[in-house]
Motif scaffolding. Structure first.
Motif, PDB file in Angstrom:
ATOM      1  N   ARG A   1      -1.822  -2.750  -6.510  1.00  0.00           N
ATOM      2  CA  ARG A   1      -1.913  -3.073  -7.883  1.00  0.00           C
ATOM      3  C   ARG A   1      -0.880  -3.646  -8.364  1.00  0.00           C
ATOM      4  NH1 ARG A   1      -6.001  -2.317 -12.808  1.00  0.00           N
ATOM      5  NH2 ARG A   1      -8.008  -1.940 -10.981  1.00  0.00           N
TER       6      ARG A   1
ATOM      7  N   ARG B   1       1.050  -1.499  -0.194  1.00  0.00           N
ATOM      8  CA  ARG B   1      -0.320   0.498  -0.111  1.00  0.00           C
ATOM      9  C   ARG B   1       0.488   1.239   0.223  1.00  0.00           C
ATOM     10  NH1 ARG B   1      -2.759   0.327   5.941  1.00  0.00           N
ATOM     11  NH2 ARG B   1      -0.677   1.946   6.811  1.00  0.00           N
TER      12      ARG B   1
ATOM     13  N   GLU C   1       2.704   1.130  -5.861  1.00  0.00           N
ATOM     14  CA  GLU C   1       1.077   1.089  -6.443  1.00  0.00           C
ATOM     15  C   GLU C   1       0.976  -0.143  -5.946  1.00  0.00           C
ATOM     16  OE1 GLU C   1      -1.384   1.120  -7.915  1.00  0.00           O
ATOM     17  OE2 GLU C   1      -0.980   2.652  -8.187  1.00  0.00           O
TER      18      GLU C   1
END
Length: 176
Positions: A72, A67, A70
């Protein structure tokens, strides 16, 4: 992580989300993308689900790192590493369906095209196959592909060029 709820500068109300709430929101947002990526890399819906589950498990364990940047991209890197580890262990690869839904007339045509693409990709050397899948099926840049595979950008460029040229040759041979 907190979010300000009021636009009035005199009133400040922060709502703090727990790690579990943040991660749950991430799973809901990134889940479909990671599943699609896993399906492209594995070619098997069940294996794709297993890869995504393992990716989420590892992402959760290191959520503080994920977190901070990024999330993703962090999770995608975990997923690709898991798949590469699987390739290394088994040396048996199935490349995913590369044909978008609706691009062929009927289900039988779609199966035939998918099989042809998978057969052609399976004829590529391992590095070329990985680069072509990441560059063209997952639409990663050359730099992102190099980072994901741990190779130089020049290697990505040459492997991609050779892989695409070889795929053209394979499809031309089949057309004759």
């Amino acid at each position: 992580m907190s979010a300000q709820v009021s636009d009035d500068p005199l009133v400040r109300v922060d709502i703090t989300r727990t790690k579990d709430q943040e991660f749950t929101a991430f799973v809901q947002d990134a889940g479909p993308y990671l599943y699609k990526t896993a399906l492209f890399l594995s070619g098997d819906p069940h294996r794709a689900e297993e890869l995504v589950q393992a990716t989420f498990e590892r992402s959760y364990r290191s959520w503080h790192k994920a977190r901070a940047g990024e999330p993703r991209a962090y999770a995608r890197r975990i997923l690709i590493n898991l798949r590469i580890d699987g390739w290394r262990r088994t040396r048996h690869e199935v490349v995913a369906e590369a044909v978008p839904p609706g691009s062929v007339a009927g289900p039988a045509d779609g199966i035939a095209v998918r099989d042809e693409v998978m057969r052609a990709l399976s004829l590529l050397p391992l590095t070329q196959r990985r680069v072509v899948v990441l560059r063209h099926l997952l639409d990663l840049s050359e730099e992102q592909t190099a980072r994901e595979l741990g190779i130089a950008v020049g290697t990505v460029k040459s492997a991609n060029a050779r892989g695409i040229a070889r795929l053209r040759d394979i499809f031309e041979e089949d057309a004759r």
